[in-house]
Design a protein around this motif. Structure first.
Motif, PDB file in Angstrom:
ATOM      1  N   ASN A   1       0.820  -1.211   0.000  1.00  0.00           N
ATOM      2  CA  ASN A   1       0.000   0.000   0.000  1.00  0.00           C
ATOM      3  C   ASN A   1       0.858   1.267   0.000  1.00  0.00           C
ATOM      4  OD1 ASN A   1      -2.486   1.251  -0.136  1.00  0.00           O
ATOM      5  ND2 ASN A   1      -2.699   1.435   2.094  1.00  0.00           N
ATOM      6  N   LEU A   2       1.805   1.318  -0.948  1.00  0.00           N
ATOM      7  CA  LEU A   2       2.718   2.456  -1.041  1.00  0.00           C
ATOM      8  C   LEU A   2       1.962   3.728  -1.412  1.00  0.00           C
ATOM      9  CD1 LEU A   2       5.580   0.715  -3.070  1.00  0.00           C
ATOM     10  CD2 LEU A   2       5.441   1.014  -0.586  1.00  0.00           C
ATOM     11  N   GLU A   3       2.376   4.826  -0.839  1.00  0.00           N
ATOM     12  CA  GLU A   3       1.735   6.099  -1.139  1.00  0.00           C
ATOM     13  C   GLU A   3       2.145   6.577  -2.533  1.00  0.00           C
ATOM     14  OE1 GLU A   3       1.099  10.517   0.891  1.00  0.00           O
ATOM     15  OE2 GLU A   3       2.800   9.273   1.498  1.00  0.00           O
ATOM     16  N   VAL A   4       1.169   7.084  -3.274  1.00  0.00           N
ATOM     17  CA  VAL A   4       1.431   7.655  -4.601  1.00  0.00           C
ATOM     18  C   VAL A   4       1.329   9.177  -4.473  1.00  0.00           C
ATOM     19  CG1 VAL A   4       0.707   7.767  -7.013  1.00  0.00           C
ATOM     20  CG2 VAL A   4       0.497   5.613  -5.738  1.00  0.00           C
ATOM     21  N   VAL A   5       2.444   9.852  -4.724  1.00  0.00           N
ATOM     22  CA  VAL A   5       2.511  11.303  -4.556  1.00  0.00           C
ATOM     23  C   VAL A   5       2.813  11.948  -5.903  1.00  0.00           C
ATOM     24  CG1 VAL A   5       3.719  13.214  -3.428  1.00  0.00           C
ATOM     25  CG2 VAL A   5       3.297  11.089  -2.172  1.00  0.00           C
ATOM     26  N   THR A   6       2.060  12.956  -6.268  1.00  0.00           N
ATOM     27  CA  THR A   6       2.333  13.695  -7.499  1.00  0.00           C
ATOM     28  C   THR A   6       2.711  15.126  -7.141  1.00  0.00           C
ATOM     29  OG1 THR A   6       0.007  14.307  -7.753  1.00  0.00           O
ATOM     30  CG2 THR A   6       0.733  12.299  -8.836  1.00  0.00           C
ATOM     31  N   ARG A   7       3.739  15.635  -7.841  1.00  0.00           N
ATOM     32  CA  ARG A   7       4.221  16.999  -7.596  1.00  0.00           C
ATOM     33  C   ARG A   7       4.527  17.665  -8.919  1.00  0.00           C
ATOM     34  NH1 ARG A   7       9.450  15.735  -4.315  1.00  0.00           N
ATOM     35  NH2 ARG A   7       9.312  13.821  -5.555  1.00  0.00           N
TER      36      ARG A   7
ATOM     37  N   THR B   1      14.385  20.765 -14.701  1.00  0.00           N
ATOM     38  CA  THR B   1      15.742  20.603 -14.156  1.00  0.00           C
ATOM     39  C   THR B   1      15.696  20.002 -12.762  1.00  0.00           C
ATOM     40  OG1 THR B   1      16.476  22.508 -15.448  1.00  0.00           O
ATOM     41  CG2 THR B   1      17.888  21.798 -13.629  1.00  0.00           C
ATOM     42  N   GLU B   2      14.779  20.486 -11.941  1.00  0.00           N
ATOM     43  CA  GLU B   2      14.644  19.976 -10.576  1.00  0.00           C
ATOM     44  C   GLU B   2      14.225  18.511 -10.592  1.00  0.00           C
ATOM     45  OE1 GLU B   2      12.114  20.996  -6.479  1.00  0.00           O
ATOM     46  OE2 GLU B   2      11.799  22.162  -8.315  1.00  0.00           O
ATOM     47  N   ALA B   3      13.304  18.162 -11.503  1.00  0.00           N
ATOM     48  CA  ALA B   3      12.831  16.779 -11.589  1.00  0.00           C
ATOM     49  C   ALA B   3      13.955  15.837 -11.973  1.00  0.00           C
ATOM     50  CB  ALA B   3      11.687  16.689 -12.598  1.00  0.00           C
ATOM     51  N   LYS B   4      14.776  16.247 -12.947  1.00  0.00           N
ATOM     52  CA  LYS B   4      15.892  15.400 -13.350  1.00  0.00           C
ATOM     53  C   LYS B   4      16.908  15.253 -12.222  1.00  0.00           C
ATOM     54  CE  LYS B   4      15.602  16.108 -18.366  1.00  0.00           C
ATOM     55  NZ  LYS B   4      16.278  16.642 -19.570  1.00  0.00           N
TER      56      LYS B   4
ATOM     57  N   VAL C   1       5.748  15.030 -11.561  1.00  0.00           N
ATOM     58  CA  VAL C   1       6.546  13.896 -11.087  1.00  0.00           C
ATOM     59  C   VAL C   1       5.648  12.996 -10.251  1.00  0.00           C
ATOM     60  CG1 VAL C   1       8.532  13.176  -9.721  1.00  0.00           C
ATOM     61  CG2 VAL C   1       8.649  15.277 -11.090  1.00  0.00           C
ATOM     62  N   VAL C   2       5.643  11.704 -10.571  1.00  0.00           N
ATOM     63  CA  VAL C   2       4.829  10.735  -9.844  1.00  0.00           C
ATOM     64  C   VAL C   2       5.754   9.804  -9.074  1.00  0.00           C
ATOM     65  CG1 VAL C   2       3.132   8.881 -10.033  1.00  0.00           C
ATOM     66  CG2 VAL C   2       3.006  10.843 -11.576  1.00  0.00           C
ATOM     67  N   ASP C   3       5.646   9.827  -7.741  1.00  0.00           N
ATOM     68  CA  ASP C   3       6.402   8.930  -6.860  1.00  0.00           C
ATOM     69  C   ASP C   3       5.485   7.827  -6.365  1.00  0.00           C
ATOM     70  OD1 ASP C   3       8.487  10.657  -7.136  1.00  0.00           O
ATOM     71  OD2 ASP C   3       8.496  11.376  -5.067  1.00  0.00           O
ATOM     72  N   ILE C   4       5.962   6.595  -6.405  1.00  0.00           N
ATOM     73  CA  ILE C   4       5.277   5.477  -5.763  1.00  0.00           C
ATOM     74  C   ILE C   4       6.274   4.861  -4.797  1.00  0.00           C
ATOM     75  CG2 ILE C   4       4.080   3.281  -6.057  1.00  0.00           C
ATOM     76  CD1 ILE C   4       3.356   4.099  -8.869  1.00  0.00           C
TER      77      ILE C   4
ATOM     78  N   LEU D   1       8.541  11.026 -14.606  1.00  0.00           N
ATOM     79  CA  LEU D   1       7.779  12.140 -15.166  1.00  0.00           C
ATOM     80  C   LEU D   1       6.549  11.557 -15.841  1.00  0.00           C
ATOM     81  CD1 LEU D   1      10.550  14.311 -16.879  1.00  0.00           C
ATOM     82  CD2 LEU D   1       9.713  14.433 -14.547  1.00  0.00           C
ATOM     83  N   CYS D   2       5.365  12.071 -15.474  1.00  0.00           N
ATOM     84  CA  CYS D   2       4.155  11.490 -16.055  1.00  0.00           C
ATOM     85  C   CYS D   2       2.985  12.437 -15.841  1.00  0.00           C
ATOM     86  CB  CYS D   2       3.852  10.135 -15.403  1.00  0.00           C
ATOM     87  SG  CYS D   2       2.399   9.325 -16.103  1.00  0.00           S
ATOM     88  N   ALA D   3       2.231  12.676 -16.902  1.00  0.00           N
ATOM     89  CA  ALA D   3       1.045  13.528 -16.810  1.00  0.00           C
ATOM     90  C   ALA D   3      -0.232  12.710 -16.731  1.00  0.00           C
ATOM     91  CB  ALA D   3       0.980  14.462 -18.013  1.00  0.00           C
ATOM     92  N   GLY D   4      -0.104  11.371 -16.636  1.00  0.00           N
ATOM     93  CA  GLY D   4      -1.274  10.507 -16.627  1.00  0.00           C
ATOM     94  C   GLY D   4      -2.015  10.515 -15.308  1.00  0.00           C
ATOM     95  N   THR D   5      -3.082   9.738 -15.258  1.00  0.00           N
ATOM     96  CA  THR D   5      -3.893   9.637 -14.045  1.00  0.00           C
ATOM     97  C   THR D   5      -3.452   8.418 -13.248  1.00  0.00           C
ATOM     98  OG1 THR D   5      -5.610   8.358 -15.163  1.00  0.00           O
ATOM     99  CG2 THR D   5      -5.827  10.756 -15.187  1.00  0.00           C
TER     100      THR D   5
END
Length: 884
Positions: free
Chosen positions: A629-635, A640-643, A661-664, A672-676
């Motif tokens: 049940n890992l947290e999914v965080v989008t920012r 440059t910061e993302a890389k 940026v999508v972290d799981i 990097l992802c613009a999806g849902t």
């Protein structure tokens, strides 16, 4: 002056003059009509044409480009390269002709000590369009002598896209290399002595329809006048470095030198060898840069171009006398030469080299066998006094041995032959047509892009779907059959442009949302959602009821079940990617993906099949991540910061300055992802890997069911296992052993049956021998065996009977019905053949009576047809033929 310094001076010069420095776009073009970015202006086309409002009034860039139109000229001229860098400065309705000319002349002629390129004015020539007196005046005003300004026609000095749209005159700057390089007379001589280094396009008119570069009408002035210029970095580099051509500059020469060392041939000693070394140097660099932007070798599209470049390299090295692998020597040389300007070629080199070396190994294996096929075809053609290789030979080399047609053409030319290109193209067209028939048709066709410009000018479409499934908005535009309209009625298919939408447009591998758009008195079913131009979302809809008009209020409504499944699949794709990299290492990099509700497909760089144990390990790691049940965080942050955070990007995607940026599970999966996406990994439910296969020599593909679809598939398997345990009366854990025992028993039974059938057949031989009768000078057996299982059974009886007839002349002809069709097999012994009786000729004759064809060797041959009733007549014909 090193190439990197030339690049740096360009960007600094224009940045100091108010230009926004724009990083090079990918070599993979966003333009669907282009495989690659072919010019520095390509990324700016939406701004230059007015399709998308420009985010800045003036810009500058050094753009990576690939062109292969002149690939046959590579190595033969001083300036043709497949990969090149185009320095450009652009104005979007800001400054125009006078300022652009002043900038160009200032940068070129300012001394190196003051930050310029230090070209002497006496060495520079200028061309302008025939009647562009305005440009002539500006060049004269900065001191260019009139006799070094030449007027040329539309073919050379007029720019347009080749269709209705922006157009305008050009002005080009040339460097004179001196009388040692050709005739006097300026650029109009079209001589290699004069090297074009800078092209200034004055985009000021609207052109009409027409064909070619000069057959069109100017309709009027553009609302805004634009500047598009380009300076070839490699051309300036070879001039400033005092070398003879672009292959000898600092970013290319190291590869050339390595090719010379490997071949033990001196560069400059032989013209043909020099051309081959230049081809190697150019193509290795181009391949490196393409692969750094995510292109992988394949048989289609961009991958095919890359494969062609790499295989031409291998071929050139073989012509230089090097038979073994050379990429482990050549590619590092190019990496080291290019990494100062493009650090990614160094940081991504493990991935690049793995794919490059595997491609070379694969081609080296097929090159030998393919070359043998070609050699045989060449010899056969020449023996027949032909001058053209058959098209089917070229197709065989392409389809089976991976020879690009251009390679076959080159090798045939070296042998003094041409290739039947028309026949080859016909076979290729047939293959493509079959592939298209098998492929799933794209479910949407968007209008001509020009229709979107007015809508995009009103601002970007706001996507609200990350936070809500329903958004109130208004109808900005309607498009029916490619034209903007004011309304659409029930039954019509239309495109709808909204100011805001909760419906996700297909991108990043995620399929478009399903749903509705509703408003007062109408309901629209959403068939597809796309992004036809940057920042604009278009909804393809069918009007279910009512009438919708521009300006109406509208509410976009996402199908909640569809979105839930899509979120599960897209987050599942990220988790699967992280699991793959955990098991296989960082070289297992994503090369493509597709996901929709309940399903995901994931392509990654890898050059061998995954073992069942590896697949199970990847699947277990992925499902453990779901269980945890890992947290999914989008920012949102700048690129440059993302890389810097280590977020992974898909090469084929274009990212703006602001990215999502999508972290799981924190850094475990960071992309990097613009999806849902889901909120926590447990919402995914389950990942069930159902297949793993090759999609090229350096890429693999896994497919997985996700969530409820994964459960249903496992439930179906459980039902099958339950049925097997009941039928076989075996516990499920013992099923593999039980089924294996049954298979072994079945094989043993089949072997016994085959032995019984063979014995039964051999038992028929004495009866066949008893039918032997003399026909002329030979003993003849000609019988109808009735119905048999296979032609092999007939053949066995024919040969066995022949062997028992002794050494005097003998012919055996046996017929049978196999699969409801007649088969005749004829055998002769040596004495019969000496007497002139050939099995092949007899089989061909009787097959004609059966309504078919046949033939074979002199000692054993087969014929067949369609008319079973003609078997007696066919056997009589054998007797008649033997008697004669």
């Amino acid at each position: 002056m090193q190439t990197a310094e030339i690049r740096g001076r360009w960007l600094a010069f224009f940045a100091d003059r108010g230009h926004t420095v724009v990083p090079s776009a990918s070599l993979v073009s966003d333009d669907p009509t282009l495989l690659f970015t072919v010019a520095g202006m390509v990324p700016f086309v939406p701004y230059l044409t007015g399709l998308v409002p420009p985010p800045y009034p003036r810009a500058t860039s050094v753009q990576k480009c690939i062109r292969t139109n002149d690939i046959e000229e590579v190595g033969k001229t001083p300036r043709h390269g497949t990969f090149f860098q185009m320095a450009g400065n652009f104005s979007f309705g800001d400054y125009f002709k006078e300022q652009a000319i002043q900038y160009a002349w200032e940068l070129l002629t300012t001394p190196e000590s003051a930050g310029g390129y230090g070209f002497l004015e006496k060495d520079l020539w200028v061309t302008i369009y025939l009647d562009d007196d305005e440009a002539f005046g500006y060049w004269r005003a900065i001191g260019v002598p009139a006799d070094r300004i030449q007027r040329l026609g539309k073919e050379s000095n007029y720019w347009s896209t080749g269709q209705s749209g922006p157009a305008g005159p050009c002005s080009e700057i040339f460097f004179d290399r001196g009388p040692a390089y050709g005739a006097d007379g300026g650029p109009a001589t079209d001589d290699d002595r004069y090297v074009e280094i800078w092209n200034l396009v004055f985009m000021q008119y609207l052109r009409g329809e027409g064909s070619g570069k000069d057959d069109f009408e100017i309709l009027g002035d553009l609302p805004k006048k634009n500047i598009d210029t380009g300076m070839g970095l490699e051309r300036v580099a070879f001039l400033k470095q005092g070398v003879e051509n672009m292959y000898e500059i600092d970013q290319v020469r190291p590869v050339l030198d390595r090719a010379a060392a490997l071949s033990r041939r001196a560069y400059g000693a032989d013209h043909e060898d020099d051309v081959r070394m230049r081809i190697v140097a150019d193509h290795v660099r181009s391949s490196l840069m393409l692969m750094s932007d995510g292109v992988m070798p394949s048989n289609e599209g961009r991958g095919y171009i890359l494969r062609r470049l790499m295989r031409r390299t291998v071929r050139a090295m073989r012509l230089l006398g090097v038979e073994g692998a050379t990429f482990p020597e050549l590619f590092p040389a190019s990496r080291d030469a290019m990494s100062d300007a493009y650090p990614e070629v160094k940081s991504d080199y493990d991935r690049i080299s793995q794919a490059a070396y595997a491609e070379e190994e694969t081609f080296l294996r097929t090159l030998t066998s393919g070359s043998a096929v070609l050699d045989v075809a060449v010899a056969k053609t020449k023996k027949a006094a032909g001058a053209e290789l058959p098209g089917d030979t070229a197709f065989l080399l392409h389809d089976t041995y991976g020879f690009p047609i251009e390679l076959t053409l080159e090798m045939a030319e070296e042998a003094g032959l041409s290739v039947n290109r028309e026949a080859f193209d016909a076979l290729m067209s047939k293959q493509r047509a079959m592939a298209k028939a098998d492929a799933k048709a794209k479910k949407t066709t968007l209008a001509d892009l020009s229709v979107y410009s007015a809508f995009r000018a009103q601002g970007a479409t706001v996507f609200t779907g990350h936070d809500t499934l329903q958004t109130e908005s208004s109808i900005l535009g309607l498009i029916v059959e490619g034209a903007s309209v004011t309304n659409a009625v029930a039954g019509e298919i239309a495109e709808v442009i909204l100011s805001e939408t909760s419906l996700y447009a297909e991108s990043g591998g995620q399929e478009a949302d399903a749903g509705l758009i509703v408003g007062p008195g109408y309901e629209l079913e959403v068939l597809d959602v796309q992004k036809p131009v940057a920042g604009l979302i278009s909804h393809k809809v069918q009007v279910r009821s009512g009438e919708v008009g521009v300006g109406d209020s509208a509410t976009s409504v996402v199908d909640a079940d569809w979105r839930r499944g899509a979120r599960q699949a897209h987050s599942g794709t990220h988790i699967l990617h992280a699991a793959l990299r955990q098991v296989l290492g960082p070289n297992a990099h994503q090369s493509g993906s597709y996901n929709k509700a309940g399903f995901l497909r994931f392509d990654f760089s890898w050059n061998q099949a995954l073992s069942p144990a590896t697949r199970s390990e990847i699947e277990e790691i992925a499902n453990n991540a779901i269980r945890d049940n890992l947290e999914v965080v989008t920012r949102e942050m700048n690129l440059t910061e993302a890389k810097a955070l280590g977020a992974m990007a898909l090469f084929s995607e274009k990212y703006g300055d602001r990215v999502r940026v999508v972290d799981i599970g924190g850094p475990w999966s960071r992309e990097l992802c613009a999806g849902t996406h889901v909120s926590t990994s447990a919402e995914i439910g389950m990942i069930n890997l159902v297949s793993e296969a090759s999609v090229g020599s350096t890429n693999r593909r896994v497919e997985s069911l996700v969530g409820l679809e994964a459960f249903r598939d496992l439930a179906a398997e459980r039902a099958i296992v339950s049925q097997l345990t009941a039928n076989l009366k075996t516990p499920k854990e013992a099923l593999p052993e039980r089924i294996n025992d049954l298979l072994q028993n079945l094989k043993a039974a089949e072997k016994k049956i085959a032995a019984y059938e063979a014995r039964a057949l051999s038992d028929r031989v004495p009866a066949l021998l008893a039918t032997a009768s003399r026909a002329g000078s030979v003993m003849l057996v000609a019988e109808n065996l009735g119905t048999l299982a296979s032609a092999d059974d007939v053949r066995m009886l024919v040969t066995a009977t022949r062997e028992r007839l002794g050494s005097e002349p003998a012919v055996v002809a046996l017929a049978a019905t196999v699969g409801e069709k007649p088969v005749v097999i004829v055998a002769t012994n040596q004495a019969a053949r000496d007497a002139g009786h050939k099995a092949g000729a007899l089989a061909k004759q009787v097959a004609g009576i059966l309504g078919g064809g046949g033939g074979g060797k002199d000692d054993l041959a087969q014929g067949g047809g369609t008319d079973v009733s003609a078997v007696p007549s066919a056997l009589d014909a054998v007797r008649t033929a033997v008697v004669r």
